[in-house]
Structures are given as C-alpha cells and as structure tokens.
Design an enzyme around this catalytic site. Structure first.
Site, short mmCIF file in Angstrom:
data_model
loop_
_atom_site.label_atom_id
_atom_site.label_comp_id
_atom_site.label_asym_id
_atom_site.label_seq_id
_atom_site.Cartn_x
_atom_site.Cartn_y
_atom_site.Cartn_z
N ASP A 81 42.87 29.80 55.82
CA ASP A 81 42.12 31.01 55.49
C ASP A 81 43.03 32.02 54.79
O ASP A 81 43.79 32.75 55.44
CB ASP A 81 41.55 31.61 56.78
CG ASP A 81 40.65 32.82 56.55
OD1 ASP A 81 40.64 33.36 55.43
OD2 ASP A 81 39.95 33.22 57.49
N HIS A 112 54.79 34.89 30.78
CA HIS A 112 53.39 34.87 31.23
C HIS A 112 52.44 34.62 30.06
O HIS A 112 51.51 33.81 30.17
CB HIS A 112 53.05 36.20 31.89
CG HIS A 112 51.65 36.28 32.39
ND1 HIS A 112 51.25 35.69 33.57
CD2 HIS A 112 50.55 36.85 31.85
CE1 HIS A 112 49.95 35.91 33.75
NE2 HIS A 112 49.51 36.62 32.71
#
Length: 452
Positions: free
Chosen positions: A297, A394
C-alpha cells in the site's frame, strides 16, 4: 437546481457489460470508446476476472510500466529490483546509482524496529481512577479474548506486544484510547490488527458492564482502526565511501568539491520545507516503485513517511549526509510497514513474479530493498541538482514521450534522438526539428542545402 442527468442509479448492481454501456454514454463515439476500454483487458480471461475482483465497479485496466533496475548490492546480496512507475527518469536514476555504489561497497541496511500500531478510541464518562487502577487486569482479559485471532500469528513469532491506556480528555472531554502495538512478522497486518481491535472493543464493553464499581452507561466506543503512522517500524539504509572516490563522478569536479556541493544540497532541504518536500518526493520515487511492484500500500507508506518527516514540528528531509575526515556517508531512515504474505501478494500474478525476482524476501528484507531504492534515487537526484542540473537527464529521458505527444513520424525519430544528444530537449525544440525535417523532405535534391 441540481443537474441530475449524470446520476447513475443502481450502477454497482450492473454487470461489466452493462457498466460499460452506461459509461459509454458519457462520450460522443460510444462504440469506439467501449471497444477502447476493452482493449486494455487481459487476454487471459481468468487473470482479467481476478484483476476485476481487486476493486469495485471495474470496467478496464490501467497499465503502468513494469521495469527492472539491475545490480543493486544490498547487504552483500545482488538484486534486480522490480519497479512499477510511470516517471521516465526514475528507473534510470536507480540503475545509475546502483552501478556507482556496486563498485563502492553497495547499500547497507538494517531494521530499527517492526512494531505496528492500532487504536480503540472511546468516550469515558465514568470513574476514571477506577478504570486506571483496574487496567492491568483488563489488559490481560483483552489479550486473552483474541487468542483465536492471534493463534497463527503467535505461531509465526508475532502477536500483540502491548496495550496502553491513554487519556486524551485534555484535547476533547472524555476522549480516551487503547493504544495497542503489534508484531505482524511477514504480513503488513492490517486485517489482523483491525480484527484484534474490534474484539478488544467487544470485550471492553462486556467487562465494563460486569464491573460493580461502574455506572454501566459511561462507555461509548467511537472507532477501532489501525494507524498508518508506524514510527517504531523503521528501516535504516546508507552508503559510505572515501570522498576521493568521487573524483571522476562528475567531469570537472574534484571529489572534495562534489561532496561539499552534495552536502549543501541536502542542507538546503534541512533549512527549507519547500525543498524538503521535493527532496522526499525523490526518495518515494524509488520506494513507491518497489511498494507497487510488491503489492503493498503506497498510500499508507507515503502518509507515514511524510508524517515522520514532520515529527519534530518542522518538515525535514528523510535522508542526511555526514562528512567526516574525508569520508562521505549518505543515510536514509524512514518508517516502512510492508508485507510479503496476504493481500495482493498471494493473488496478483505480477506481484508473485516480483517477489520471485527478489528471491522471496522476508518483510524485513523487502523493507531494506525499498529503502535502498529510495536512497539510490535520492542520491542520483541530488547529484544532478548540485552539478549538471536535473533537466538535462530528465528531458532526454522524456524525449520519447514528447515525440509520441507530437505524433512524430517513425522515420524522423532516430534523427531527432541524434540531434538531442548534445542539445537541450523541449517540446518547442522537438516541434521545430520535425517541421524542418518535413520541409527538407519536400525540397528537390537541387534545392536541399549542401552539407559542408
């Protein structure tokens, strides 16, 4: 007047085909949209049915990339990490860090503690002194009342570790809680903890009603629920090397200068919460990718991590740098409640494969792996920020997404990749190159510019 045209009556009772028909009405090209939703269904009918059972009102599957980051040396074991994430540079950053640290001792990791928390909140309008003096007896009764629930967990070495009576009436009149702690071994333990807490509430009410010293109508149970804040379920991970090993890490920078700039990059996050949040987000890039791949989770992990980062009253970075006697040490410590049994771990086919790829780790080992992934991404991000800047790497990773967005013809892609090996990537720059390539194609041989 409210617009009731989009209200869906009895939607959850419809089968999947009926739900798709209803949702298709939200789109102009209904038939095409329904077919498109169905195109994401798994070709194996049994697997598709299994996936649909994980949630409610499912009409399709939402795909995310499943990647791997090889050559992670963690506590002298080599791992290939499964990573589920859509951000293009994360897996590359993890792999880059793994390669560097593989040659410099790898990642070291240790478990600080593994205690989970659950709470029974209640309103108390009776004799508080009597409750407090009777609590030792009540605690034994509460624990024994859950014997049938905890039997298997106790056999594996877990169970209830403590129950404390807390008085919160200074914040809210009459508010009290049973603060309960648990050891859940290889399970994340949410269902186990919640079952114990609900039994505590039942037992508490029965005990209260049977005690002659109380009025019998002064106890009101408010809620029974685990807490996702687990400060005593923590993992520590670090990398360490002499500063001189950074001499070739960044062209043009000495190891000493690199270490100094890196230290300052982390120091900025310690001073400025605006930077600290983004710093920690970079850590969770790596952590969440492992958490998702292992069927855990990530929302609970994130909520806990950010609460822990603010535990001092000021939001802080979860990692820190220590520079001593020409030695560099980069440390991450964070709360991390993970499991390798129960939940999706026994059901989701790719989660099973993830755990097999990791050679069936224990929950503690998975905590160490996730922490190493987080520290690896944090190292790469800070390294880029304090040297070349984050956008260079990036945007190069993002180049293929830009080409997809602009629907660049296949024959142009390799030329564009070659062009941006030495140029800054941006959407507008890619668009200009495509336009130039198209114009150049339309020219006759005699009109094309001569290459010099």
């Amino acid at each position: 007047m409210k617009n009731m045209s989009n209200v869906l009556e009895g939607f959850s009772k419809k089968n999947k085909e009926e739900k798709l028909e209803v949702i298709g009405n939200f789109f102009k090209n209904k038939t095409e949209i329904i077919r498109y939703f169905k195109s994401f269904h798994h070709q194996d009918k049994a697997i598709q049915e299994l996936i649909e059972e994980f949630s409610e009102n499912t009409i399709s599957n939402f795909h995310l990339p499943y990647s791997v980051a090889p050559n992670f040396l963690i506590n002298q074991k080599v791992y290939t990490l499964p990573m589920v994430i859509e951000e293009s540079s994360v897996v590359a950053a993890a792999s880059h860090s793994a390669k560097f640290w593989f040659a410099h001792g790898g990642f070291k990791s240790e478990i600080v503690a593994t205690e989970k928390v659950g709470q029974v909140h209640f309103i108390w309008r009776d004799n508080l002194q009597l409750l407090q003096s009777s609590f030792a007896e009540l605690k034994k009764i509460l624990i024994s009342s859950t014997d049938s629930i905890t039997e298997n967990m106790r056999r594996r070495g877990g169970g209830i570790t403590d129950i404390i009576l807390k008085d919160l009436s200074g914040e809210e009149p009459g508010l009290m809680q049973l603060f309960c702690t648990f050891e859940t071994v290889d399970s994340m333990g949410a269902n186990f903890i919640n079952s114990c807490l609900e039994q505590f509430a039942i037992t508490f009410k029965k005990w209260y009603a049977s005690q002659p010293g109380f009025s019998g109508n002064g106890l009101e149970i408010i809620m029974c629920i685990l807490s996702n804040l687990t400060p005593r379920c923590r993992v520590k991970c670090w990398v360490e090397t002499p500063v001189n090993n950074f001499n070739k890490a960044v062209p043009g920078l000495s190891g000493q200068e690199f270490a100094r700039r890196f230290y300052m990059g982390v120091r900025v996050a310690e001073v400025d919460p605006f930077r600290a949040v983004t710093h920690n987000k970079g850590i969770f890039n790596g952590v969440d990718a492992i958490v998702l791949a292992s069927g855990n989770d990530f929302r609970a992990v994130e909520a806990c991590g950010h609460a822990y980062a603010a535990a001092t009253g000021k939001y802080q970075p979860l990692s820190k740098v220590i520079l001593e006697k020409d030695n560099f040490k980069f440390i991450l410590e964070l709360p991390l409640a993970l499991g390798v049994v129960g939940g999706l771990t026994n059901l989701h086919p790719l989660v099973k494969l993830s755990l097999e790829l990791l050679r069936h780790p224990s929950a503690k080992e998975l905590m160490c792996i996730a922490a190493a992934s987080g520290l690896a991404n944090n190292f790469s991000a800070v390294k880029s920020l304090v040297t070349t800047g984050i956008q260079t790497g990036h945007m190069k990773m993002h180049l293929f997404n830009i080409m997809k967005q602009l629907e660049v013809p296949e024959q142009y892609k390799q030329k564009i990749v070659e062009h941006f090996k030495h140029e800054k990537v941006s959407v507008s720059a890619v668009r200009r190159i495509v336009e130039n390539l198209k114009k150049n194609e339309m020219l006759t041989p005699s009109e094309k510019p001569v290459k010099i």
